[in-house]
Design a protein around this motif. Structure first.
Motif, PDB file in Angstrom:
ATOM      1  N   GLY A   1     -39.945  45.682  41.913  1.00 35.91           N
ATOM      2  CA  GLY A   1     -39.175  46.586  40.956  1.00 35.91           C
ATOM      3  C   GLY A   1     -39.883  47.002  40.070  1.00 35.91           C
ATOM      4  O   GLY A   1     -39.326  47.764  38.862  1.00 35.91           O
ATOM      5  N   ASP A  35     -34.343  38.611  39.978  1.00 36.42           N
ATOM      6  CA  ASP A  35     -34.233  40.033  40.818  1.00 36.42           C
ATOM      7  C   ASP A  35     -35.336  39.988  41.843  1.00 36.42           C
ATOM      8  O   ASP A  35     -35.396  40.493  42.919  1.00 36.42           O
ATOM      9  CB  ASP A  35     -34.377  41.048  39.957  1.00 36.42           C
ATOM     10  CG  ASP A  35     -34.222  42.509  40.607  1.00 36.42           C
ATOM     11  OD1 ASP A  35     -33.382  42.499  41.023  1.00 36.42           O
ATOM     12  OD2 ASP A  35     -34.815  43.318  40.308  1.00 36.42           O
ATOM     13  N   THR A  88     -42.454  41.040  34.494  1.00 39.63           N
ATOM     14  CA  THR A  88     -42.813  40.571  35.877  1.00 39.63           C
ATOM     15  C   THR A  88     -44.053  40.119  36.034  1.00 39.63           C
ATOM     16  O   THR A  88     -44.198  39.157  36.936  1.00 39.63           O
ATOM     17  CB  THR A  88     -42.607  41.961  36.734  1.00 39.63           C
ATOM     18  OG1 THR A  88     -40.942  42.390  36.711  1.00 39.63           O
ATOM     19  CG2 THR A  88     -42.637  41.212  38.470  1.00 39.63           C
ATOM     20  N   ARG A  92     -40.045  46.238  32.182  1.00 40.04           N
ATOM     21  CA  ARG A  92     -39.905  45.544  33.439  1.00 40.04           C
ATOM     22  C   ARG A  92     -41.171  45.062  33.829  1.00 40.04           C
ATOM     23  O   ARG A  92     -41.343  43.616  34.291  1.00 40.04           O
ATOM     24  CB  ARG A  92     -39.281  46.484  34.411  1.00 40.04           C
ATOM     25  CG  ARG A  92     -39.300  45.762  36.040  1.00 40.04           C
ATOM     26  CD  ARG A  92     -38.361  44.793  36.320  1.00 40.04           C
ATOM     27  NE  ARG A  92     -38.314  44.522  37.381  1.00 40.04           N
ATOM     28  CZ  ARG A  92     -37.428  44.278  38.356  1.00 40.04           C
ATOM     29  NH1 ARG A  92     -36.324  44.131  37.866  1.00 40.04           N
ATOM     30  NH2 ARG A  92     -37.739  43.626  39.511  1.00 40.04           N
ATOM     31  N   LEU A 106     -29.580  45.297  31.686  1.00 40.51           N
ATOM     32  CA  LEU A 106     -30.265  44.898  33.031  1.00 40.51           C
ATOM     33  C   LEU A 106     -30.366  46.060  33.784  1.00 40.51           C
ATOM     34  O   LEU A 106     -31.365  46.170  34.483  1.00 40.51           O
ATOM     35  CB  LEU A 106     -29.210  43.673  33.707  1.00 40.51           C
ATOM     36  CG  LEU A 106     -29.075  42.339  32.829  1.00 40.51           C
ATOM     37  CD1 LEU A 106     -28.251  41.446  33.664  1.00 40.51           C
ATOM     38  CD2 LEU A 106     -30.411  42.050  32.634  1.00 40.51           C
ATOM     39  N   ALA A 156     -33.067  37.334  34.397  1.00 39.34           N
ATOM     40  CA  ALA A 156     -32.516  38.285  35.396  1.00 39.34           C
ATOM     41  C   ALA A 156     -33.530  39.073  36.047  1.00 39.34           C
ATOM     42  O   ALA A 156     -33.489  39.094  37.455  1.00 39.34           O
ATOM     43  CB  ALA A 156     -31.777  39.318  34.650  1.00 39.34           C
ATOM     44  N   VAL A 157     -34.864  39.338  35.493  1.00 34.04           N
ATOM     45  CA  VAL A 157     -35.820  40.052  36.247  1.00 34.04           C
ATOM     46  C   VAL A 157     -36.577  39.119  37.250  1.00 34.04           C
ATOM     47  O   VAL A 157     -36.720  39.395  38.097  1.00 34.04           O
ATOM     48  CB  VAL A 157     -36.799  40.436  35.223  1.00 34.04           C
ATOM     49  CG1 VAL A 157     -38.028  41.175  35.630  1.00 34.04           C
ATOM     50  CG2 VAL A 157     -36.155  41.539  34.315  1.00 34.04           C
ATOM     51  N   VAL A 193     -32.859  45.850  37.204  1.00 30.95           N
ATOM     52  CA  VAL A 193     -32.391  44.732  38.029  1.00 30.95           C
ATOM     53  C   VAL A 193     -31.044  45.209  38.707  1.00 30.95           C
ATOM     54  O   VAL A 193     -30.202  45.791  38.653  1.00 30.95           O
ATOM     55  CB  VAL A 193     -31.585  43.560  36.851  1.00 30.95           C
ATOM     56  CG1 VAL A 193     -31.403  42.464  37.585  1.00 30.95           C
ATOM     57  CG2 VAL A 193     -33.066  42.853  35.896  1.00 30.95           C
TER      58      VAL A 193
END
Length: 479
Positions: free
Chosen positions: A401, A49, A299, A295, A102, A45-46, A107
């Protein structure tokens, strides 16, 4: 330079050209809701995103992102029976836990987040098409099962470059009704031991959808017969994505133009999973480090690179975030005085890194270089130029993000991040002014006492040629 993405089907970097001008459709296989998510679960999901943010912010595309919820399947029914809990209650609780995790990690919400149980008519329609075209058949044993005939589709195996005869048997249903052990279930007939609420009527008998059919039907409903990107974890390439592509194209749909897959989070060199006993639930991980650092950790590595988790992983991410945040907060007073309309073009090296298959490690290197440059400018009392650099850092970290100043990371503050910062600024400025008055009166004892009090509260005062300037002291240094 145009955006290039690594297409797993072609096994090469390809220039990304959307099927429809200015618009991009993305379908991501979401989680099966038999348990709350761990850090390995949410990496997909990250990763996607970041892709969505770059397509939107970096290239100006209007992105429709669909992330499905598999809310009924064998694992959910088995887990609910084990816990003595209704399957739909278990599934919904874990769906909520996933959504909360999330959101906690910043996200962005999906454009659509359809549940499998809400799209049975679309699945039956697709199944009917496949049967009519001779690519699927109801089991002759009266079980209510319906199977895809893999040998009826010569291209079966093209996504993962396998020959049918080299593939293992599909273990998703009793093989007694199959033409070939590799035929996979489109529909699973209801079993006596299963709850009646977990079955739906079809012309072939009551039952529930097979995992692969769910995604093909939902992608078609929300994105059409052809769409730009299909994504998910690398472990979904086979059999899930192979089967999705086969059944969709056999039904006459063009389906996905690009296939993107993210790698695992591992511990001790093994995929993170509950069976290994090494899962790290998001609720627990975010007690070890703030969500922003988690996060950042997810990432920082390229989406196709495996992330090996170790005890110091989150501490390293926390330190990196601190360096960025410390600079932005030091530059904040001047940054706020700049015209809101002032443009901060992205550095060319950042754009080049992101356009090269989302090269986040190169993009983060540019961000940290800009942070170092900004700190140097602040030290040289070049506040306006430092604020311009800070604006670029805000824009770049927003795209990934991981902007420490983003309201999302301060949503739980009692009075809000902006109000708290403004109040702190007013209080500290009053103290700094009192210190300046004491110094002007040559009352150095009082001036030093004020400075010491601020330092004890985590506020550093720096004397410059244009007057005193303050900033927050955080771990990790300024670089």
């Amino acid at each position: 330079m145009s955006l290039r993405l690594y297409d797993s089907a072609a096994k090469e970097l390809r220039d990304f050209v959307p099927l429809h001008p200015g618009k991009v459709g993305i379908y991501i296989c979401g989680l099966t809701t038999q348990a709350p998510p761990h850090i390995g679960h949410v990496r997909f999901a990250v990763a996607f995103d970041v892709l969505r943010r770059w397509l939107t912010r970096g290239h100006g595309y209007d992105v429709t992102l669909v992330r499905n919820v598999t809310d009924v399947d064998d694992k959910i029914l088995a887990k609910s029976a084990e816990e003595g809990r209704a399957w739909f209650a278990l599934s919904y609780a874990n769906e909520r836990a996933t959504s909360e995790a999330l959101d906690l990690l910043g996200v962005l919400p999906a454009t659509y987040e359809p549940r499998a149980t809400g799209h049975v008519p679309e699945m039956v329609e697709l199944m009917d098409i496949l049967i009519e075209k001779g690519h699927a058949y109801p089991a002759p044993d009266g079980s209510g099962d319906v199977y895809f005939d893999v040998r009826s589709w010569p291209a079966y195996g093209e996504l993962t470059r396998q020959r049918i005869d080299d593939m293992a048997a599909a273990e998703d249903a009793d093989p007694r009704g199959k033409h070939d052990p590799r035929d996979f279930a489109l529909w699973k007939g209801s079993k006596p031991a299963e709850p009646a609420s977990a079955s739906w009527p079809t012309p072939y008998g009551r039952g529930r959808p097979g995992w692969h059919l769910e995604c093909s039907a939902m992608a078609r409903k929300y994105l059409g017969d052809a769409f730009d990107i299909h994504g998910g974890g690398v472990d979904l390439r086979f059999p899930h994505h192979e089967n999705e592509q086969a059944q969709s194209r056999a039904a006459g749909l063009d389906f996905a133009n690009f296939w993107l897959h993210n790698a695992w989070v591992t511990t001790g060199g093994e995929k993170m999973s509950k069976s290994l006993g090494n899962s790290l639930l998001i609720g627990e991980v975010t007690k070890q480090a703030r969500p922003l650092a988690v996060r950042y950790y997810l990432t920082a590595a390229h989406y196709r690179s495996t992330i090996e988790y170790h005890p110091g992983s989150l501490a390293e991410a926390e330190a990196a975030v601190d360096r960025i945040e410390n600079f932005l907060r030091r530059a904040l007073p001047r940054l706020r005085t700049l015209e809101a309309s002032a443009e901060a073009p992205l550095p060319a090296d950042f754009v080049a890194a992101m356009d090269d298959d989302l090269g986040v490690s190169g993009a983060l290197a540019v961000i940290h270089e800009q942070v170092r440059r900004g700190n140097t400018l602040l030290a040289e009392d070049e506040a306006d130029e430092a604020a311009g650099v800070a604006r670029q850092v805000v824009e770049m970290t927003d795209i990934l993000g991981v902007n420490p100043l983003a309201p999302h990371w301060h949503a739980d503050d009692d009075s809000g991040a902006e109000a708290a910062t403004a109040a702190l600024d007013a209080l500290v400025r009053a103290q700094v002014a009192a210190r300046a008055s004491a110094r002007a009166a040559r009352d150095f004892a009082t001036a030093d006492a004020i400075r010491d009090q601020l330092a004890a509260a985590g506020v550093l005062v720096e004397d410059t040629a244009s007057g005193a300037r303050w900033g927050l002291a955080r771990s990790g240094g300024d670089d």
